[in-house]
Design an enzyme around this catalytic site. Sequence first.
Site, PDB file in Angstrom:
ATOM      1  N   LYS A 156       3.498   4.557   2.509  1.00 56.87           N
ATOM      2  CA  LYS A 156       4.370   4.769   1.340  1.00 56.87           C
ATOM      3  C   LYS A 156       3.976   6.042   0.596  1.00 56.87           C
ATOM      4  O   LYS A 156       4.827   6.881   0.299  1.00 56.87           O
ATOM      5  CB  LYS A 156       4.267   3.529   0.438  1.00 56.87           C
ATOM      6  CG  LYS A 156       5.121   3.567  -0.796  1.00 56.87           C
ATOM      7  CD  LYS A 156       5.364   2.171  -1.330  1.00 56.87           C
ATOM      8  CE  LYS A 156       4.242   1.631  -2.187  1.00 56.87           C
ATOM      9  NZ  LYS A 156       4.068   2.325  -3.469  1.00 56.87           N
TER      10      LYS A 156
ATOM     11  N   ARG B  30       5.440  11.885  -0.567  1.00 57.24           N
ATOM     12  CA  ARG B  30       5.009  13.286  -0.640  1.00 57.24           C
ATOM     13  C   ARG B  30       5.704  14.143   0.408  1.00 57.24           C
ATOM     14  O   ARG B  30       5.973  15.332   0.173  1.00 57.24           O
ATOM     15  CB  ARG B  30       3.486  13.361  -0.486  1.00 57.24           C
ATOM     16  CG  ARG B  30       2.764  12.857  -1.742  1.00 57.24           C
ATOM     17  CD  ARG B  30       1.362  12.412  -1.423  1.00 57.24           C
ATOM     18  NE  ARG B  30       0.560  12.121  -2.602  1.00 57.24           N
ATOM     19  CZ  ARG B  30       0.572  10.961  -3.260  1.00 57.24           C
ATOM     20  NH1 ARG B  30       1.371   9.980  -2.870  1.00 57.24           N
ATOM     21  NH2 ARG B  30      -0.213  10.779  -4.305  1.00 57.24           N
TER      22      ARG B  30
ATOM     23  N   GLY C  95       6.356   3.769  -9.489  1.00 52.59           N
ATOM     24  CA  GLY C  95       5.531   4.585 -10.374  1.00 52.59           C
ATOM     25  C   GLY C  95       5.246   5.943  -9.748  1.00 52.59           C
ATOM     26  O   GLY C  95       5.201   6.970 -10.442  1.00 52.59           O
TER      27      GLY C  95
ATOM     28  N   ARG D  72       5.194   0.466 -17.492  1.00 54.64           N
ATOM     29  CA  ARG D  72       4.009   1.180 -16.973  1.00 54.64           C
ATOM     30  C   ARG D  72       3.738   2.454 -17.786  1.00 54.64           C
ATOM     31  O   ARG D  72       4.660   3.192 -18.143  1.00 54.64           O
ATOM     32  CB  ARG D  72       4.197   1.469 -15.480  1.00 54.64           C
ATOM     33  CG  ARG D  72       4.329   0.150 -14.719  1.00 54.64           C
ATOM     34  CD  ARG D  72       4.356   0.318 -13.245  1.00 54.64           C
ATOM     35  NE  ARG D  72       3.109   0.826 -12.722  1.00 54.64           N
ATOM     36  CZ  ARG D  72       2.914   1.145 -11.457  1.00 54.64           C
ATOM     37  NH1 ARG D  72       3.904   1.012 -10.588  1.00 54.64           N
ATOM     38  NH2 ARG D  72       1.760   1.608 -11.052  1.00 54.64           N
TER      39      ARG D  72
ATOM     40  N   ASP E 180      -5.074  -0.536  -4.096  1.00 55.45           N
ATOM     41  CA  ASP E 180      -3.879  -1.298  -3.715  1.00 55.45           C
ATOM     42  C   ASP E 180      -4.211  -2.523  -2.863  1.00 55.45           C
ATOM     43  O   ASP E 180      -3.340  -3.349  -2.587  1.00 55.45           O
ATOM     44  CB  ASP E 180      -2.899  -0.398  -2.953  1.00 55.45           C
ATOM     45  CG  ASP E 180      -2.270   0.636  -3.884  1.00 55.45           C
ATOM     46  OD1 ASP E 180      -2.332   0.457  -5.115  1.00 55.45           O
ATOM     47  OD2 ASP E 180      -1.722   1.634  -3.376  1.00 55.45           O
TER      48      ASP E 180
ATOM     49  N   ARG F 241      -2.056  -7.268 -12.033  1.00 58.47           N
ATOM     50  CA  ARG F 241      -2.509  -7.900 -10.787  1.00 58.47           C
ATOM     51  C   ARG F 241      -3.746  -8.759 -10.981  1.00 58.47           C
ATOM     52  O   ARG F 241      -4.003  -9.659 -10.166  1.00 58.47           O
ATOM     53  CB  ARG F 241      -2.752  -6.826  -9.705  1.00 58.47           C
ATOM     54  CG  ARG F 241      -1.457  -6.283  -9.155  1.00 58.47           C
ATOM     55  CD  ARG F 241      -1.646  -5.354  -7.970  1.00 58.47           C
ATOM     56  NE  ARG F 241      -0.331  -4.951  -7.476  1.00 58.47           N
ATOM     57  CZ  ARG F 241      -0.092  -3.853  -6.776  1.00 58.47           C
ATOM     58  NH1 ARG F 241      -1.081  -3.022  -6.482  1.00 58.47           N
ATOM     59  NH2 ARG F 241       1.132  -3.568  -6.362  1.00 58.47           N
TER      60      ARG F 241
ATOM     61  N   ARG G  21       2.813  -6.573  -3.438  1.00 58.53           N
ATOM     62  CA  ARG G  21       1.483  -6.847  -2.867  1.00 58.53           C
ATOM     63  C   ARG G  21       0.995  -8.254  -3.233  1.00 58.53           C
ATOM     64  O   ARG G  21       0.244  -8.870  -2.492  1.00 58.53           O
ATOM     65  CB  ARG G  21       0.482  -5.779  -3.293  1.00 58.53           C
ATOM     66  CG  ARG G  21       0.923  -4.382  -2.856  1.00 58.53           C
ATOM     67  CD  ARG G  21      -0.210  -3.424  -2.663  1.00 58.53           C
ATOM     68  NE  ARG G  21       0.284  -2.052  -2.634  1.00 58.53           N
ATOM     69  CZ  ARG G  21       0.810  -1.439  -1.580  1.00 58.53           C
ATOM     70  NH1 ARG G  21       0.913  -2.085  -0.421  1.00 58.53           N
ATOM     71  NH2 ARG G  21       1.240  -0.195  -1.652  1.00 58.53           N
TER      72      ARG G  21
HETATM   73  C1  S3P Z   1      -0.494   6.121  -5.371  1.00 54.83           C
HETATM   74  C2  S3P Z   1      -1.631   6.120  -6.132  1.00 54.83           C
HETATM   75  C3  S3P Z   1      -2.222   4.905  -6.707  1.00 54.83           C
HETATM   76  C4  S3P Z   1      -1.707   3.663  -6.002  1.00 54.83           C
HETATM   77  C5  S3P Z   1      -0.210   3.682  -5.834  1.00 54.83           C
HETATM   78  C6  S3P Z   1       0.212   4.886  -5.007  1.00 54.83           C
HETATM   79  C7  S3P Z   1       0.031   7.401  -4.875  1.00 54.83           C
HETATM   80  O1  S3P Z   1      -1.886   4.814  -8.074  1.00 54.83           O
HETATM   81  O2  S3P Z   1      -2.100   2.521  -6.706  1.00 54.83           O
HETATM   82  O3  S3P Z   1       0.228   2.508  -5.199  1.00 54.83           O
HETATM   83  O4  S3P Z   1       0.852   7.402  -3.954  1.00 54.83           O
HETATM   84  O5  S3P Z   1      -0.400   8.441  -5.402  1.00 54.83           O
HETATM   85  P1  S3P Z   1      -2.741   5.574  -9.216  1.00 54.83           P
HETATM   86  O6  S3P Z   1      -2.585   7.020  -9.032  1.00 54.83           O
HETATM   87  O7  S3P Z   1      -2.136   5.093 -10.507  1.00 54.83           O
HETATM   88  O8  S3P Z   1      -4.146   5.119  -9.040  1.00 54.83           O
END
Ligand code: S3P
Length: 472
Positions: A27, A32, A99, A127, A334, A365, A407
């Site tokens: 993911k 990216r 997020g 968030r 995660d 979580r 999750r």
């Molecule tokens: C992610 C970074 C992590 C992770 C999220 C995906 C990413 O979050 O928990 O599921 O793709 O950069 P944080 O940057 O808030 O730690």
Amino acid sequence: MKPAKKSVLKVRRAPLIETELTVPADKSISHRAILLSAISNGCCTITNFLEGEDCRSTAQAMRQLGVVIETPEPGTVLVEGNRGIFSAPDGDIDCGNSGTTMRLMAGLLAGQNFRCRLTGDASLSRRPMRRVMDPLHEMGARLSTEGERQCPPLVVTGGPLEAITYRLPLASAQVKSAILLAGLFAKGRTTVIENARSRDHTERMFDYYLVKCRREDVWEGNARVGRRLRESRISIAGGQIPESRDFRVPGDISSAAFWLVAAAAREGARLLIKDVGLNPTRTGLLDVLVRMGAQIREVVESAAHGEPSGTIDIKGCQLHATEIRGAEIPNIIDEVPAIAIAAALAEGKTLIRDAAELRVKETDRIAAVATNLRAMGVEVEEFPDGLAITGGRPLKGALMKSFGDHRIAMAFAIAGLFATGETIIEDADCVQTSYPGFAETLARIQKGKGIRRRTPVISSLDGKSQKKKAAK
Ligand code: S3P
């Protein structure tokens, strides 16, 4: 096949896992790949793209900003790079549950000369966004939130940016990536300093798309007392345009995590997961499972496109408790829901601390894991930044909520494979966020109908626990 709305996952105790699997694409890397391709100087083909809802949100956001994206077949995405020049969207950009979409987009939009409003679903609307707002403000963009306590909707008014040096107050790949993406559009050299290493997919992808991004690690201690990373400084010069490239996304180790735990915790189980990402900033789960007694062999078979990937071979046993804290947390952030299930099945008390970030993921979580484990008869202590889980007693099947968190839903479905009676996870549509096909694989494993092992085992895993890497 997409499950009907408000689907449930029903699980019963499963026979021994002895199978071979692949998992859906990563993911974090899929997000990216879309973003870097979108700002590149030409056409990029992304293969094995994750067709989960989060990554679709990113693709849709790019389309709204004028990027031409086609999907000639499932998993293949053609992106026409725009050299970083977007057009203002017609309406709001809906980031759904993601997020990563909202925070990385904030970085990209900070350098554009228009205003954009980013919205999300109920979970994303709770968030915190201040973590990206502060550094992007410092660079010269204007950001504001409409929700309480700096939560979305997030309004980004971009403009000319100045480079900054920014020390991350918490290890976050999303914040680091937002700043580095903004840095591409800034005057001067932007530097992000992190004290614990978060996932480095953005940096690796910059490298692969021929954007110069430098990392310097500062260590403390010495060979005698042991070396510890004091900080990493990641820097990027503004004004670079990524060179268009084709990219293939490897499987997601965070999705593999559920099956790895299911195999690790059952004596005699044996599982091979192929074509999975083995980026060392993501493989903390393997270290944890080895400490708990599982035998694991990890073989890096490819580093094409800048991301190591390969095979994980795991043999299960009666697990025992461990402690997870400090710099290890960003590496397994995660995977904590899956690790909590391993802990519930392990002898002794497992302690997870320094993980307050879990309170602001897709759901809280820490609270969700504690509630559901208790429903299964497990003794759990909850801390502001973690959990203590006393494992080893049989799990009871129960009716549980997913809390709308993919999750949590998947972790407790795995717990159900070990429980007496039936386990039901309500509101399981959320698994589509990261793992289309999870329910189908779960059903196969439950019936003992895993794909038959075709590949000979990499080598004998008899003897003591090991986690070996062999780069090709
Ligand atoms: C992610 C970074 C992590 C992770 C999220 C995906 C990413 O979050 O928990 O599921 O793709 O950069 P944080 O940057 O808030 O730690």
